[in-house]
Write a protein that holds these residues in place. Structure first.
Motif, short mmCIF file in Angstrom:
data_model
loop_
_atom_site.label_atom_id
_atom_site.label_comp_id
_atom_site.label_asym_id
_atom_site.label_seq_id
_atom_site.Cartn_x
_atom_site.Cartn_y
_atom_site.Cartn_z
N LYS A 1 0.82 -1.21 0.00
CA LYS A 1 0.00 0.00 0.00
C LYS A 1 0.86 1.26 0.00
N GLN A 2 1.96 1.22 -0.77
CA GLN A 2 2.86 2.36 -0.86
C GLN A 2 3.13 2.71 -2.32
N TYR A 3 3.31 4.03 -2.55
CA TYR A 3 3.75 4.49 -3.86
C TYR A 3 5.26 4.41 -3.93
N HIS A 4 5.76 3.97 -5.05
CA HIS A 4 7.19 3.98 -5.31
C HIS A 4 7.39 4.97 -6.45
N SER A 5 7.99 6.10 -6.15
CA SER A 5 8.17 7.16 -7.14
C SER A 5 9.62 7.28 -7.55
N ARG A 6 9.80 7.75 -8.78
CA ARG A 6 11.15 8.05 -9.24
C ARG A 6 11.09 9.28 -10.12
N GLU A 7 12.15 10.04 -10.07
CA GLU A 7 12.26 11.23 -10.91
C GLU A 7 13.04 10.87 -12.16
N VAL A 8 12.52 11.26 -13.31
CA VAL A 8 13.20 11.04 -14.58
C VAL A 8 13.49 12.41 -15.19
N THR A 9 14.66 12.53 -15.83
CA THR A 9 15.05 13.80 -16.43
C THR A 9 15.56 13.57 -17.85
N GLY A 10 15.58 14.65 -18.61
CA GLY A 10 16.02 14.58 -20.00
C GLY A 10 14.87 14.95 -20.93
N ASP A 11 15.15 14.99 -22.21
CA ASP A 11 14.11 15.30 -23.18
C ASP A 11 13.17 14.12 -23.32
N MET A 12 11.89 14.35 -23.01
CA MET A 12 10.88 13.31 -23.10
C MET A 12 9.60 13.86 -23.70
N GLU A 13 9.01 13.09 -24.59
CA GLU A 13 7.71 13.43 -25.14
C GLU A 13 6.62 12.89 -24.22
N ILE A 14 5.56 13.66 -24.06
CA ILE A 14 4.36 13.15 -23.40
C ILE A 14 3.55 12.47 -24.49
N ALA A 15 3.64 11.15 -24.56
CA ALA A 15 2.89 10.41 -25.57
C ALA A 15 1.40 10.40 -25.22
N SER A 16 1.11 10.41 -23.93
CA SER A 16 -0.27 10.44 -23.48
C SER A 16 -0.33 10.92 -22.03
N LEU A 17 -1.26 11.81 -21.76
CA LEU A 17 -1.57 12.25 -20.41
C LEU A 17 -3.07 12.06 -20.24
N ALA A 18 -3.48 11.35 -19.22
CA ALA A 18 -4.90 11.10 -18.99
C ALA A 18 -5.18 11.14 -17.50
N GLY A 19 -6.36 11.62 -17.15
CA GLY A 19 -6.72 11.63 -15.75
C GLY A 19 -8.03 12.32 -15.50
N ASN A 20 -8.26 12.61 -14.23
CA ASN A 20 -9.51 13.26 -13.86
C ASN A 20 -9.32 14.24 -12.72
N ILE A 21 -10.33 15.06 -12.54
CA ILE A 21 -10.40 16.01 -11.43
C ILE A 21 -11.63 15.64 -10.62
N SER A 22 -11.45 15.49 -9.33
CA SER A 22 -12.55 15.22 -8.41
C SER A 22 -12.29 16.06 -7.16
N GLU A 23 -12.89 15.68 -6.04
CA GLU A 23 -12.67 16.41 -4.78
C GLU A 23 -12.23 15.47 -3.68
N LEU A 24 -11.38 16.00 -2.81
CA LEU A 24 -10.99 15.29 -1.59
C LEU A 24 -10.96 16.32 -0.48
N ASN A 25 -11.73 16.10 0.55
CA ASN A 25 -11.81 17.03 1.69
C ASN A 25 -12.15 18.44 1.23
N GLY A 26 -13.06 18.56 0.25
CA GLY A 26 -13.52 19.87 -0.21
C GLY A 26 -12.57 20.60 -1.14
N GLU A 27 -11.47 19.97 -1.51
CA GLU A 27 -10.48 20.59 -2.40
C GLU A 27 -10.39 19.82 -3.71
N ALA A 28 -10.00 20.53 -4.78
CA ALA A 28 -9.80 19.87 -6.07
C ALA A 28 -8.69 18.83 -5.93
N TYR A 29 -8.88 17.67 -6.57
CA TYR A 29 -7.95 16.56 -6.47
C TYR A 29 -7.67 16.06 -7.89
#
Length: 107
Positions: free
Chosen positions: A25-53
Motif C-alpha cells: 500500500k505504498q507508492y514507489h516514485s522516481r524522478e526522470v530527467t532529459g528530453d521526453m515526449e508526453i505520448a499520453s496524459l490522462a486523468g480526472n479532477i474530483s474532490e478530496l476534503n472539499g479541495e480539487a484533487y
C-alpha cells in the motif's frame, strides 16, 4: 472546477512518476530527467476534503522512443504542454479506503 477529465500531449524535461504497490500500500516514485515526449496524459479532477484533487497518469518516451510511465506526481514542461481539461457539471468526492490504501471515488 471540481469535476473534469484531463488529457494532453507535449514535452517535459523532468517528471516524477510512480507505481502503487498493492501489497505494501505504498507508492514507489522516481524522478526522470532529459528530453521526453508526453505520448499520453490522462486523468480526472474530483474532490478530496472539499479541495480539487487531480489523478493523472502519463506515458513518456525518451530519445530511443522507449516508453515508460505511471502515476504522475509532478512534471516540468520543457517545450510545450497541450493540456485539455473538459469540465463536467457536478462534483464527485473521494474517500480514503483503508483496505485498499488509496483515495477512491465515492459515488
Amino acid at each position: 472546477m471540481r469535476l473534469g477529465a484531463v488529457s494532453g500531449i507535449g514535452a517535459v524535461g523532468r517528471a516524477t512518476i510512480g507505481l502503487f504497490e498493492s501489497v505494501t500500500k505504498q507508492y514507489h516514485s522516481r524522478e526522470v530527467t532529459g528530453d521526453m515526449e508526453i505520448a499520453s496524459l490522462a486523468g480526472n479532477i474530483s474532490e478530496l476534503n472539499g479541495e480539487a484533487y487531480l489523478h493523472l497518469h502519463v506515458t513518456l518516451t525518451d530519445a530511443t522512443n522507449a516508453a515508460f510511465g505511471g502515476h504522475l506526481s509532478a512534471a516540468t514542461i520543457s517545450c510545450t504542454g497541450e493540456i485539455i481539461i473538459d469540465g463536467i457539471d457536478g462534483h464527485v468526492d473521494r474517500e480514503f479506503n483503508e483496505e485498499i490504501g488509496l483515495n477512491l471515488l465515492k459515488f
